[in-house]
Write a protein that holds these residues in place. Structure first.
Motif, PDB file in Angstrom:
ATOM      1  N   VAL A   1      -6.622  11.970  -5.169  1.00  0.00           N
ATOM      2  CA  VAL A   1      -7.525  11.565  -4.072  1.00  0.00           C
ATOM      3  C   VAL A   1      -8.041  10.147  -4.313  1.00  0.00           C
ATOM      4  CG1 VAL A   1      -9.754  12.034  -2.984  1.00  0.00           C
ATOM      5  CG2 VAL A   1      -8.199  13.920  -3.491  1.00  0.00           C
ATOM      6  N   SER A   2      -8.415   9.859  -5.564  1.00  0.00           N
ATOM      7  CA  SER A   2      -8.902   8.508  -5.877  1.00  0.00           C
ATOM      8  C   SER A   2      -7.813   7.471  -5.661  1.00  0.00           C
ATOM      9  CB  SER A   2      -9.389   8.446  -7.323  1.00  0.00           C
ATOM     10  OG  SER A   2     -10.506   9.275  -7.515  1.00  0.00           O
ATOM     11  N   ALA A   3      -6.574   7.798  -6.096  1.00  0.00           N
ATOM     12  CA  ALA A   3      -5.464   6.856  -5.961  1.00  0.00           C
ATOM     13  C   ALA A   3      -5.160   6.566  -4.499  1.00  0.00           C
ATOM     14  CB  ALA A   3      -4.229   7.402  -6.657  1.00  0.00           C
ATOM     15  N   VAL A   4      -5.113   7.622  -3.675  1.00  0.00           N
ATOM     16  CA  VAL A   4      -4.850   7.425  -2.243  1.00  0.00           C
ATOM     17  C   VAL A   4      -6.001   6.658  -1.596  1.00  0.00           C
ATOM     18  CG1 VAL A   4      -4.527   8.591  -0.038  1.00  0.00           C
ATOM     19  CG2 VAL A   4      -3.375   9.445  -2.087  1.00  0.00           C
ATOM     20  N   GLY A   5      -7.245   7.034  -1.991  1.00  0.00           N
ATOM     21  CA  GLY A   5      -8.408   6.318  -1.448  1.00  0.00           C
ATOM     22  C   GLY A   5      -8.389   4.850  -1.808  1.00  0.00           C
ATOM     23  N   LEU A   6      -8.051   4.558  -3.054  1.00  0.00           N
ATOM     24  CA  LEU A   6      -7.961   3.155  -3.479  1.00  0.00           C
ATOM     25  C   LEU A   6      -6.825   2.428  -2.768  1.00  0.00           C
ATOM     26  CD1 LEU A   6      -8.617   3.543  -7.313  1.00  0.00           C
ATOM     27  CD2 LEU A   6     -10.015   2.230  -5.694  1.00  0.00           C
ATOM     28  N   ALA A   7      -5.724   3.116  -2.554  1.00  0.00           N
ATOM     29  CA  ALA A   7      -4.601   2.490  -1.842  1.00  0.00           C
ATOM     30  C   ALA A   7      -5.013   2.103  -0.424  1.00  0.00           C
ATOM     31  CB  ALA A   7      -3.417   3.442  -1.816  1.00  0.00           C
ATOM     32  N   LEU A   8      -5.740   3.016   0.240  1.00  0.00           N
ATOM     33  CA  LEU A   8      -6.229   2.712   1.590  1.00  0.00           C
ATOM     34  C   LEU A   8      -7.291   1.610   1.546  1.00  0.00           C
ATOM     35  CD1 LEU A   8      -6.466   6.337   3.046  1.00  0.00           C
ATOM     36  CD2 LEU A   8      -4.757   4.598   3.595  1.00  0.00           C
ATOM     37  N   PHE A   9      -8.162   1.678   0.526  1.00  0.00           N
ATOM     38  CA  PHE A   9      -9.211   0.661   0.402  1.00  0.00           C
ATOM     39  C   PHE A   9      -8.619  -0.728   0.185  1.00  0.00           C
ATOM     40  CE2 PHE A   9     -11.591  -1.863  -2.747  1.00  0.00           C
ATOM     41  CZ  PHE A   9     -12.688  -2.209  -1.980  1.00  0.00           C
ATOM     42  N   LEU A  10      -7.531  -0.781  -0.579  1.00  0.00           N
ATOM     43  CA  LEU A  10      -6.915  -2.077  -0.886  1.00  0.00           C
ATOM     44  C   LEU A  10      -6.431  -2.818   0.359  1.00  0.00           C
ATOM     45  CD1 LEU A  10      -4.880  -1.271  -4.121  1.00  0.00           C
ATOM     46  CD2 LEU A  10      -6.748  -2.904  -3.895  1.00  0.00           C
ATOM     47  N   LEU A  11      -6.208  -2.079   1.432  1.00  0.00           N
ATOM     48  CA  LEU A  11      -5.771  -2.719   2.678  1.00  0.00           C
ATOM     49  C   LEU A  11      -6.767  -3.784   3.121  1.00  0.00           C
ATOM     50  CD1 LEU A  11      -3.611  -2.665   4.912  1.00  0.00           C
ATOM     51  CD2 LEU A  11      -5.038  -1.014   6.121  1.00  0.00           C
TER      52      LEU A  11
ATOM     53  N   ILE B   1       0.844  -1.209   0.000  1.00  0.00           N
ATOM     54  CA  ILE B   1       0.000   0.000   0.000  1.00  0.00           C
ATOM     55  C   ILE B   1       0.874   1.252   0.000  1.00  0.00           C
ATOM     56  CG2 ILE B   1      -1.737   1.282   1.287  1.00  0.00           C
ATOM     57  CD1 ILE B   1      -2.749  -1.242  -0.095  1.00  0.00           C
ATOM     58  N   ALA B   2       1.926   1.241   0.779  1.00  0.00           N
ATOM     59  CA  ALA B   2       2.830   2.407   0.823  1.00  0.00           C
ATOM     60  C   ALA B   2       3.456   2.664  -0.546  1.00  0.00           C
ATOM     61  CB  ALA B   2       3.921   2.177   1.866  1.00  0.00           C
ATOM     62  N   LEU B   3       3.790   1.571  -1.245  1.00  0.00           N
ATOM     63  CA  LEU B   3       4.374   1.719  -2.580  1.00  0.00           C
ATOM     64  C   LEU B   3       3.374   2.357  -3.543  1.00  0.00           C
ATOM     65  CD1 LEU B   3       6.733   1.144  -4.516  1.00  0.00           C
ATOM     66  CD2 LEU B   3       5.728  -1.139  -4.911  1.00  0.00           C
ATOM     67  N   VAL B   4       2.108   1.917  -3.477  1.00  0.00           N
ATOM     68  CA  VAL B   4       1.067   2.496  -4.335  1.00  0.00           C
ATOM     69  C   VAL B   4       0.885   3.984  -4.031  1.00  0.00           C
ATOM     70  CG1 VAL B   4      -1.397   2.442  -4.897  1.00  0.00           C
ATOM     71  CG2 VAL B   4      -0.130   0.299  -4.659  1.00  0.00           C
ATOM     72  N   ALA B   5       0.818   4.321  -2.730  1.00  0.00           N
ATOM     73  CA  ALA B   5       0.633   5.720  -2.340  1.00  0.00           C
ATOM     74  C   ALA B   5       1.825   6.574  -2.773  1.00  0.00           C
ATOM     75  CB  ALA B   5       0.428   5.805  -0.830  1.00  0.00           C
ATOM     76  N   LEU B   6       3.035   6.031  -2.642  1.00  0.00           N
ATOM     77  CA  LEU B   6       4.235   6.772  -3.018  1.00  0.00           C
ATOM     78  C   LEU B   6       4.245   7.073  -4.521  1.00  0.00           C
ATOM     79  CD1 LEU B   6       7.039   7.923  -2.349  1.00  0.00           C
ATOM     80  CD2 LEU B   6       7.967   5.617  -2.707  1.00  0.00           C
ATOM     81  N   ILE B   7       3.937   6.073  -5.325  1.00  0.00           N
ATOM     82  CA  ILE B   7       3.922   6.286  -6.779  1.00  0.00           C
ATOM     83  C   ILE B   7       2.836   7.285  -7.156  1.00  0.00           C
ATOM     84  CG2 ILE B   7       3.497   5.153  -9.002  1.00  0.00           C
ATOM     85  CD1 ILE B   7       4.755   2.630  -7.811  1.00  0.00           C
ATOM     86  N   GLY B   8       1.647   7.164  -6.520  1.00  0.00           N
ATOM     87  CA  GLY B   8       0.560   8.104  -6.799  1.00  0.00           C
ATOM     88  C   GLY B   8       0.931   9.525  -6.442  1.00  0.00           C
ATOM     89  N   GLY B   9       1.587   9.715  -5.297  1.00  0.00           N
ATOM     90  CA  GLY B   9       2.011  11.059  -4.869  1.00  0.00           C
ATOM     91  C   GLY B   9       3.009  11.671  -5.837  1.00  0.00           C
ATOM     92  N   ARG B  10       3.966  10.869  -6.306  1.00  0.00           N
ATOM     93  CA  ARG B  10       4.981  11.380  -7.241  1.00  0.00           C
ATOM     94  C   ARG B  10       4.342  11.757  -8.578  1.00  0.00           C
ATOM     95  NH1 ARG B  10      10.269  10.724  -5.905  1.00  0.00           N
ATOM     96  NH2 ARG B  10      10.891  10.719  -8.118  1.00  0.00           N
ATOM     97  N   LEU B  11       3.375  10.964  -9.019  1.00  0.00           N
ATOM     98  CA  LEU B  11       2.689  11.293 -10.279  1.00  0.00           C
ATOM     99  C   LEU B  11       1.885  12.582 -10.156  1.00  0.00           C
ATOM    100  CD1 LEU B  11       1.467   7.728 -11.321  1.00  0.00           C
ATOM    101  CD2 LEU B  11       3.226   9.079 -12.455  1.00  0.00           C
ATOM    102  N   ALA B  12       1.245  12.763  -9.006  1.00  0.00           N
ATOM    103  CA  ALA B  12       0.469  13.993  -8.801  1.00  0.00           C
ATOM    104  C   ALA B  12       1.392  15.203  -8.745  1.00  0.00           C
ATOM    105  CB  ALA B  12      -0.352  13.882  -7.520  1.00  0.00           C
TER     106      ALA B  12
END
Length: 575
Positions: free
Chosen positions: A280-290, A258-269
């Motif tokens: 927001v969707s990417a971070v929400g999905l990353a948290l949801f995937l937990l 999940i941290a990897l997904v959030a990190l990549i999403g943050g860098r892309l944004a």
């Protein structure tokens, strides 16, 4: 899991297949629910990009209405999916318990050799429950996979790199979770084995509590149970440690993912490759995937425990029968001619014995082991190593044990009573056979007559509510003599063409025993009755007595004659 592995998997397939409709519907509803849950962060991102960022009030209300509809669908799908999956789990566990009880009670026997009764009870309860829960795990697995698939698709739509991370990382996590569940599977099987053994020891000790107290063996019994309980506790702790390790490692791997997904999403944004709503969707999905990824770990754990329990259930269901059913039908009508020709089994050696139709035959065995071996052959609990046991000229090995026991009843001296009223215990098998005329008309009459012949009517008179008094499990609320009289009445009420009684009056006083002996003879007049006993009162009422000594027949004559000319007979009967 050893040789039971494939059989255990067959049990799992049968459990899921038997509830296919509910499992499929529950899986579809759960998958739809999780797909909807995965879409919520995407919808929130769209609200931000298309309504909030543009300050469009009408669009905002429209998207809020869409979210409301989604949440109504989520509520309905969750409720109905959970209900169907729980119903499938409970129904599967019930079917397994029914199959296990049927196998244990199978007239062909064999399952009882697998362990103590308490261990079989543990298999029919805890193991059946664990295997039934696999249906819930299947539904949860479908839901988790749907959530992961929708999340991956949404992330691919938001950003191809994010979607690829999820698509490539999820199979890796699933594979690692499967590997992490292997130690849990092995230790779960050991845990259930130890727990079953401890339950069996406990049930065994409770059943013999009076005897243990009588011989002052309480301390030895406590030590035996303490040893079994400690072994069970040790196995449970090892399984719990394995489960904790598996859950901890799964959670750690999931967190890194999940941290990897959030990190990549943050860098892309930050690079402007995705919008604010996309972030927001990417971070929400990353948290949801937990959640779905945790479910994947839980599903692996449930499957591991389900497989180990399924292997134990398969072992019982696949237990070979003690005797094989024969193809021939019962003779009609059953005259009750019983004959043993050259029978050798256990302690018996080349036994020849015959009971003519309608004869009241006594059998005196100087060694209790000889008596038990004889009873086992007559009841077809076991087949002789050599020789034949015949009923009306047909070998018992050629007949079905279930059919044999309808017409040839072996009543052991230690027969248990069931929880229920005194009347329900006696009438349990009344009128079960019609091969010969009943001794006393309708079932109600024969129950009354049987109770009178066995002296159980006197037991009823001594109880607070008469024959309607509730008897506790195994008849523990009655004295030893009372239990014997009720058990004898139950055997008589069955009205079998052939009745074999084993020491039916050992706990009864001599006056009552003499009265019962005379009444039993009158009750069974005209039907074959074999009494395996050393009671002088019962033997005096027989037509003839066979003496078994050293595993062989050493005498056959009326009781009085054997008393006069056989010292070993006098010793066995009057000592």
């Amino acid at each position: 899991m050893g040789a039971e592995g494939p059989a255990g998997r067959d049990v799992l397939r049968r459990v899921v297949g038997g509830q296919r409709r509910d499992v499929v519907l529950a899986s579809l509803l759960a998958a739809g629910h999780q797909a909807g849950e995965a879409l919520v962060p995407v919808l929130i991102g769209l609200v931000i990009d298309r309504a909030v960022a543009k300050d469009d009030g009408a669009a905002l209300w429209l998207w809020i209405a869409v979210l409301a509809v989604v949440y109504v669908g989520l509520s309905l799908s969750f409720r109905h999916g959970a209900r169907l999956s729980e119903r499938a789990a409970v129904a599967a566990a019930h079917e397994l318990r029914t199959a296990l009880v049927g196998r244990v009670l199978d007239p062909a026997g064999g399952a009882e050799a697998l362990g103590l009764p308490g261990a079989l009870v543990n298999t029919a309860t805890e193991d059946a429950k664990r295997v039934g829960a696999v249906n819930v795990a299947v539904m949860e697995a479908a839901a988790a996979l749907a959530a992961l698939g929708v999340s991956a698709a949404a992330l691919l739509w938001i950003s191809v790199p994010l979607g690829l991370v999820v698509l490539l990382g999820t199979p890796l996590l699933l594979w690692l979770g499967h590997l992490l569940s292997k130690p849990l599977e092995r230790r779960s099987e050991a845990e259930q084995e130890r727990a079953g053994h401890a339950s069996g020891v406990a049930a065994d000790l409770v059943a013999g509590l009076r005897v243990l107290k009588g011989i002052g063996a309480e301390s030895a019994a406590v030590a035996r149970y303490r040893s079994a309980s400690r072994a069970s506790l040790g196995a449970t702790l090892r399984a719990t440690r394995a489960q904790a390790w598996q859950k901890g490692m799964t959670l750690s791997l999931t967190g890194v993912f999940i941290a990897l997904v959030a990190l990549i999403g943050g860098r892309l944004a930050a690079a402007g490759d995705i919008s604010l709503g996309g972030l927001v969707s990417a971070v929400g999905l990353a948290l949801f995937l937990l959640g779905p990824l945790e479910v994947v770990g839980w599903v692996n754990s449930e499957f591991a425990q389900g497989r180990s329990s399924a292997a134990r259930i398969a072992k019982v269901l696949a237990a070979p029968p003690a005797v094989e059913p024969g193809p021939d039908p019962l003779p009609v009508p059953v005259r009750g001619h019983v004959r043993l020709r050259g029978v050798s089994y256990a302690a018996l050696r080349d036994i020849d014995l015959e009971a003519a139709p309608g004869e009241l035959l006594g059998v005196v065995a100087t060694d209790p082991a000889d008596a038990l071996a004889l009873l086992g052959c007559l009841g077809r609990v076991a087949d002789p190593d050599s020789g034949t046991v015949e009923l009306d000229g047909r070998a018992l090995t050629a007949l079905d044990p279930a059919e044999i026991r309808k017409v040839l009843l072996v009543a052991g001296h230690d027969a248990d009573l069931f929880e229920g009223t005194l009347t329900s215990n006696v009438s349990a098998a009344a009128g079960r056979t019609t091969e010969v005329p009943a001794a006393a008309g309708p079932a109600g009459d024969i129950v009354t007559a049987a109770m009178a012949a066995a002296g159980a009517d006197e037991v009823a008179e001594a109880l607070p509510h008469g024959a309607g008094t509730t008897v506790t499990e195994r008849g523990r609320s009655l004295s030893g003599g009372q239990r014997q009289r009720v058990a004898l009445a139950r055997a008589l009420a069955a009205d079998a063409p052939v009745l074999v009684l084993h020491d039916p009056t050992t706990a009864v006083d001599t006056v009552t025993e003499a009265r019962m002996a005379d009444a039993v003879r009158d009750f069974r007049r005209g039907r074959t009755t074999i009494m395996v006993t050393t009671s002088p009162a019962l033997l005096a009422m027989t037509d003839r007595v066979v003496l078994v000594q050293g595993g062989r027949v050493t005498g056959a004559a009326p009781h009085a004659e054997l008393v006069r000319r056989h010292e070993s007979y006098r010793t066995a009967v009057f000592a």
